[in-house]
Scaffold this active site. Structure first.
Site, PDB file in Angstrom:
ATOM      1  N   ALA A  63      35.363  53.593  46.413  1.00 53.02           N
ATOM      2  CA  ALA A  63      36.103  54.588  45.627  1.00 53.02           C
ATOM      3  C   ALA A  63      35.560  54.706  44.208  1.00 53.02           C
ATOM      4  CB  ALA A  63      37.595  54.233  45.606  1.00 53.02           C
TER       5      ALA A  63
ATOM      6  N   ARG B 193      52.585  47.027  41.575  1.00 56.09           N
ATOM      7  CA  ARG B 193      51.928  48.044  42.397  1.00 56.09           C
ATOM      8  C   ARG B 193      52.989  49.025  42.894  1.00 56.09           C
ATOM      9  NH1 ARG B 193      46.780  48.648  42.003  1.00 56.09           N
ATOM     10  NH2 ARG B 193      46.319  46.508  42.615  1.00 56.09           N
TER      11      ARG B 193
ATOM     12  N   HIS C 245      47.480  54.951  36.758  1.00 54.97           N
ATOM     13  CA  HIS C 245      48.295  53.817  36.336  1.00 54.97           C
ATOM     14  C   HIS C 245      49.197  54.233  35.173  1.00 54.97           C
ATOM     15  CE1 HIS C 245      46.044  51.418  38.992  1.00 54.97           C
ATOM     16  NE2 HIS C 245      45.398  50.624  38.149  1.00 54.97           N
TER      17      HIS C 245
ATOM     18  N   SER D  81      45.044  53.064  44.490  1.00 55.22           N
ATOM     19  CA  SER D  81      43.595  53.251  44.411  1.00 55.22           C
ATOM     20  C   SER D  81      42.929  52.122  43.638  1.00 55.22           C
ATOM     21  CB  SER D  81      43.251  54.602  43.779  1.00 55.22           C
ATOM     22  OG  SER D  81      43.935  54.772  42.550  1.00 55.22           O
TER      23      SER D  81
ATOM     24  N   LYS E  32      44.644  38.698  33.086  1.00 54.37           N
ATOM     25  CA  LYS E  32      43.496  39.491  32.654  1.00 54.37           C
ATOM     26  C   LYS E  32      43.860  40.331  31.436  1.00 54.37           C
ATOM     27  CE  LYS E  32      41.494  40.077  37.285  1.00 54.37           C
ATOM     28  NZ  LYS E  32      41.343  41.032  38.398  1.00 54.37           N
TER      29      LYS E  32
ATOM     30  N   CYS F 202      41.188  47.932  34.589  1.00 55.50           N
ATOM     31  CA  CYS F 202      41.654  49.310  34.393  1.00 55.50           C
ATOM     32  C   CYS F 202      42.914  49.395  33.541  1.00 55.50           C
ATOM     33  CB  CYS F 202      41.883  49.981  35.750  1.00 55.50           C
ATOM     34  SG  CYS F 202      42.840  48.998  36.919  1.00 55.50           S
TER      35      CYS F 202
END
Length: 339
Positions: A15, A237, A244, A162, A216, A132
């Site tokens: 992706a 999620r 997001h 995704s 993270k 991300c």
């Protein structure tokens, strides 16, 4: 004629790899030769670049001869194994995995926040792309931090499937269809059903009770912002395909009014202020999907502390949260550092 650069896209069939290719096309990156690399399973597939066929080749340690820049999105294990080989062959690696992010010799870069860090690519020939969810948050917070140093961040994320990859996108699509047709939903990618549900777990749990994804955000924010900002995160999620969303609360050294925050954010690179609550206008994943800006809205003071501010931050996790950020790094690299 401007110089053309030889590019390898590692994980081209995934992706993010697909999106990296699209971003290179959209941004008219000066590509000479392009090479698509993937696992042996995907080798032999034919994809395109600017309308011309490109054969997908198997990733090996000898894949990088003559490559100037290698865009990696093939997972941490492959990045740890193959980035050093690419760097030895003379390619600069821009890696989207978590493999190199906290390596002190590898710059962790968001172009709107710390482009100067790219200069350190010479240490190992590797530049790391942040997580991300971290990327979109620091894009929104950098102008506020420059004005009134941020002391503490409390962030909750609502992350699209995704972010896990193509198989997760398919799982949400299939589960939704099954449930709407009165059939049980099978779980393969996530530990619980994702359709019509929220999972307060992204990645595995650490001994401190936080997930790896949450930690993270804690560690990456400090490295990118180059400041000891106290950060706590909860990552969730949600059944959204792309985009997001984040609820971000900050405490600053001095007060930032809503008007000042609006002024700072409207001038900030990569940010679009979407905030007209009287008319029901605020950032949503359906608006962020397919574009590269970080959308910021629901800006309001936190009345529970002296110098607090709340924001709602949304971005396309596959584009700005991954592929676009990597290509932006490559653009700065060829403009300022590579000859």
């Amino acid at each position: 004629m401007s110089k053309l650069w030889n590019i390898a896209v590692v994980g081209a069939t995934g992706a993010v790899g697909n999106q990296m290719i699209e971003c290179l096309e959209e941004r008219n990156f000066p590509v000479g030769k392009i090479k698509y690399l993937a696992s042996a399973r995907s080798a032999g597939e034919v994809m395109e670049f600017n309308g011309k066929p490109v054969l997908v080749e198997e990733l090996t340690h000898d894949s990088f001869e003559g490559i100037d820049i290698a865009l990696f999105s093939a997972g941490g294990d492959r990045s740890r194994e193959f980035c050093p080989s690419a760097a030895r062959a003379g390619a600069v690696c821009i890696d989207n995995s978590s493999a190199w992010r906290m390596d002190p010799d590898v710059p962790l870069v968001v172009p709107e926040v710390n482009p100067h860090a790219i200069a350190r690519y010479t240490n190992k020939g590797i530049i790391a792309n942040p997580n991300c969810s971290t990327i979109q948050m620091v894009v929104a917070l950098k102008p506020l931090h420059d004005y009134a140093a941020i002391k503490r961040i409390v962030v909750s994320t609502y992350q699209a499937v995704s972010g896990t990859g193509k198989k997760a996108i398919d799982e949400l699509r299939v589960q939704t269809g099954e449930l709407l047709n009165g059939r049980p939903a099978k779980c393969d990618i996530y530990p619980h059903r994702i359709a019509f549900n929220c999972l307060p777990q992204i990645d595995s749990f650490e001994p401190n009770g936080y997930t790896k994804e949450e930690m993270k955000m804690v560690f990456e924010t400090k490295k990118i912002m180059e400041a000891e900002i106290r950060t706590t995160a909860t990552t969730v999620r949600v059944p959204v395909f792309y985009g997001h969303s984040e609820s971000v609360n900050i405490e600053t050294e001095k007060k930032i009014t809503v008007a000042k925050a609006m002024e700072l954010l409207k001038r900030a690179p990569g940010v679009d202020v979407v905030d007209d609550v009287a008319n029901g206008v605020y950032p949503m994943p359906i608006d962020a999907a397919g574009q590269d800006l970080t959308l910021v809205g629901r800006i309001r003071e936190d009345d529970s502390i002296e110098n607090g501010l709340n924001l709602w931050v949304v971005a396309d996790n596959i584009r700005k949260g991954a592929a676009t950020n990597a290509v932006q790094i490559a653009e700065i690299l060829i403009e300022k550092y590579l000859k």
